[in-house]
Design a protein around this motif. Structure first.
Motif, mmCIF file in Angstrom:
data_model
loop_
_atom_site.group_PDB
_atom_site.id
_atom_site.type_symbol
_atom_site.label_atom_id
_atom_site.label_comp_id
_atom_site.label_asym_id
_atom_site.label_seq_id
_atom_site.Cartn_x
_atom_site.Cartn_y
_atom_site.Cartn_z
ATOM 1 N N ASP A 199 0.850 -1.043 0.173
ATOM 2 C CA ASP A 199 -0.006 -0.005 -0.079
ATOM 3 C C ASP A 199 0.766 1.353 -0.007
ATOM 4 O O ASP A 199 0.483 2.192 -0.781
ATOM 5 N N VAL A 200 1.898 1.212 0.807
ATOM 6 C CA VAL A 200 3.041 2.573 0.860
ATOM 7 C C VAL A 200 4.087 2.165 0.539
ATOM 8 O O VAL A 200 4.825 1.153 1.390
ATOM 9 N N LEU A 201 4.638 2.913 -0.491
ATOM 10 C CA LEU A 201 5.939 2.579 -0.722
ATOM 11 C C LEU A 201 6.783 4.061 -0.422
ATOM 12 O O LEU A 201 6.200 4.939 -0.811
ATOM 13 N N ILE A 202 7.867 3.876 0.292
ATOM 14 C CA ILE A 202 8.473 5.061 0.672
ATOM 15 C C ILE A 202 9.976 5.115 0.022
ATOM 16 O O ILE A 202 10.847 4.070 0.323
ATOM 17 N N GLY A 203 10.118 5.747 -1.254
ATOM 18 C CA GLY A 203 11.105 5.896 -1.998
ATOM 19 C C GLY A 203 12.113 7.044 -1.776
ATOM 20 O O GLY A 203 11.715 7.946 -1.719
ATOM 21 N N THR A 214 1.815 -0.728 7.909
ATOM 22 C CA THR A 214 3.040 -1.369 7.278
ATOM 23 C C THR A 214 3.551 -0.482 6.032
ATOM 24 O O THR A 214 2.776 -0.157 5.121
ATOM 25 N N ALA A 215 4.645 0.121 6.060
ATOM 26 C CA ALA A 215 5.209 0.782 4.712
ATOM 27 C C ALA A 215 6.877 0.126 4.555
ATOM 28 O O ALA A 215 7.468 -0.468 5.507
ATOM 29 N N GLN A 216 6.799 0.355 3.310
ATOM 30 C CA GLN A 216 8.394 -0.540 2.673
ATOM 31 C C GLN A 216 9.203 0.586 2.515
ATOM 32 O O GLN A 216 8.646 1.684 1.552
ATOM 33 N N LEU A 217 10.533 0.825 3.022
ATOM 34 C CA LEU A 217 11.225 1.789 2.467
ATOM 35 C C LEU A 217 12.417 1.095 1.570
ATOM 36 O O LEU A 217 12.862 -0.085 1.730
ATOM 37 N N ILE A 218 12.634 1.937 0.599
ATOM 38 C CA ILE A 218 13.112 1.499 -0.625
ATOM 39 C C ILE A 218 13.899 2.494 -1.446
ATOM 40 O O ILE A 218 13.491 3.479 -1.646
ATOM 41 N N ASN A 219 15.102 2.081 -2.008
ATOM 42 C CA ASN A 219 15.751 3.267 -3.048
ATOM 43 C C ASN A 219 14.943 3.218 -4.086
ATOM 44 O O ASN A 219 14.655 2.189 -4.809
ATOM 45 N N LEU A 259 20.872 1.147 4.009
ATOM 46 C CA LEU A 259 19.557 1.371 4.899
ATOM 47 C C LEU A 259 19.767 1.429 6.561
ATOM 48 O O LEU A 259 19.136 1.811 7.275
ATOM 49 N N SER A 260 20.813 0.239 6.750
ATOM 50 C CA SER A 260 21.232 0.322 8.075
ATOM 51 C C SER A 260 22.151 1.174 8.605
ATOM 52 O O SER A 260 22.507 1.266 9.778
#
Length: 458
Positions: free
Chosen positions: A43-47, A72-77, A449-450
């Protein structure tokens, strides 16, 4: 059928339907939960498109807010997002910087290219936060280009692109307010807890204490060390930069020293225009001003380039004047007394002439402060000067990584942090590409990311 029997038949069918649902209740519940989970995960992508790490830090902070509110959100380049993912139910939140001459950060270039060549119609909704500095002519240019490309393919902006000048906290808080008004469960963070600090530089008067040519006889342009002193107590840490306003324009340099050294040190290499005239910043700092002249400058906080884990091993990689940022990291760790192993990989042109601070590097290597020291020289070859410590090879820093890949993997297995400092084009992009070839692109993304892959490139 007799009309009198219709109600009984309907009741019978309804009862059968209820009984069937009851029999399959476990399977139906599992299907519904999986459907909800699938929808939530996508639903939510944080690019993010981040060069020095500020956009990533903001994106990470946004995800933490969403997760804390049960989302729930996905963090991604951005490079890892395919246009086909951007479906009707998708919401895409983008935080990106602009680098170079209005260009995309390295981890957003492929995404923009894929959009440009895509014939798909995008039905997603998106919001975009663009980071920049108004002192540069192409302020937030890539953010606007990306927004236009998304809209041209049918994506719907939740609100216009929001521009952030030098991490202005009021603008970042407004971003959260706009997201909240658009249905996202977030609240505008307080300035003290946003996760990214405001750069609020104010002019300070520093005197040029000493200027030293570090590469006499080099086949490349002259490199100078500038050492400045101030009557005022000043505070900064490794990763911070200095801003100098010259003739209405701003030049930024990595700080090479720590406050404990009681001076502000940085490196400047001479650059020349096609007509032979020197560049604005280097000409002023290396040719115009004299010792004891006063320079008005500003210290700029750069938390995206701070050491995330001083007790863990660190792999420091850089070239040219990038040694300034690497030296600050080393010195800060040495000041702490308790630090992880440090491995320095540095590239320059000539082994005979391009070895800035070689005596200090030799001393650090001799006493074990630097557990490993590697040099790459692009215009000289063995036999190397007798005074050269550590290992040397002909070529570039990325070739050292290929030769020492086992050591690289061993260090990373121990939790090492990679700190990359120097030129973005050439060394920076080539080193990033080599790391992805050697240890895998997904692993490099995980390190980023870390907070274990820090880039300070320019």
């Amino acid at each position: 059928m007799n009309a009198a029997n219709v109600p009984y038949a309907a009741l019978l069918l309804a009862g059968y339907a209820v009984f069937t649902l009851w029999c399959y209740r476990t399977a139906l519940l599992s299907w519904w939960q999986n459907r909800q989970q699938h929808h939530s995960l996508h639903d939510v992508l944080i690019g993010y498109g981040s060069e020095s790490g500020n956009a990533l830090a903001l994106a990470r902070s946004l995800r933490q807010q969403l997760v804390s509110q049960g989302q729930t959100a996905q963090l991604i380049n951005l490079n890892k997002i395919a246009p086909a993912q951007l479906t009707r139910d998708q919401r895409l939140l983008i935080i990106t910087s602009t680098t170079g001459d209005g260009e995309a950060p390295a981890n957003a270039e492929r995404f923009f290219h894929n959009l440009s060549s895509s014939g798909d119609s995008l039905q997603c909704e998106f919001a975009l936060l663009a980071l920049g500095d108004r002192l540069y002519s192409n302020f937030c240019a890539f953010g606007h280009q990306l927004s236009q490309q998304l809209k041209s393919l049918g994506a719907r902006p939740l609100f216009p692109v929001l521009e952030v000048d030098r991490l202005c906290p009021q603008t970042i808080e407004h971003w959260y307010e706009l997201l909240s008004a658009s249905g996202f469960p977030v609240q505008a963070p307080k300035t003290s807890t946003r996760g990214v600090e405001k750069n609020e530089p104010f002019p300070q008067r520093w005197a040029l204490k000493k200027r030293t040519l570090l590469n006499h006889g080099s086949p490349g342009n002259a490199m100078y060390e500038l050492e400045l002193s101030s009557p005022l107590a000043a505070h900064w840490q490794a990763g911070d930069t200095v801003l100098i306003n010259i003739a209405g324009q701003q030049r930024e340099y990595s700080i090479a020293s720590t406050p404990a050294e009681d001076c502000l040190r940085f490196l400047v290499r001479m650059q020349y225009h096609d007509d032979g005239s020197p560049g604005l910043g280097c000409g002023y700092l290396c040719e115009t001003i004299s010792e004891r002249d006063v320079i008005e400058l500003q210290l700029k906080r750069n938390p995206a380039c701070y050491d995330p884990a001083m007790d863990m091993p660190m792999i420091l990689i850089g070239n040219g004047t990038g040694l300034a940022g690497l030296r600050a990291q080393i010195q800060q760790r040495l000041n702490s007394k308790q630090h992880g192993d440090m491995w320095l990989i540095y590239g320059e042109r000539s082994a005979e002439h391009d070895r800035p601070w070689h005596q200090q590097l030799n001393q650090w290597h001799s006493n074990g402060d630097l557990t490993a020291l590697n040099f790459a020289f692009s215009r000289s070859h063995a036999p190397w000067p007798p005074s050269l410590q550590g290992k040397a090879c002909e070529g570039y820093v990325q070739q050292i990584l290929k030769r020492e890949v086992l050591q690289l993997k061993q260090c990373l297995a121990k939790g090492a942090v990679i700190y990359l400092c120097g030129s973005r084009d050439g060394m920076g992009s080539d080193t990033d590409r080599t790391l992805r070839e050697l240890i895998g692109s997904d692993y490099v993304d995980e390190l980023e990311l870390s907070g274990r892959y820090v880039r300070d490139v320019y």
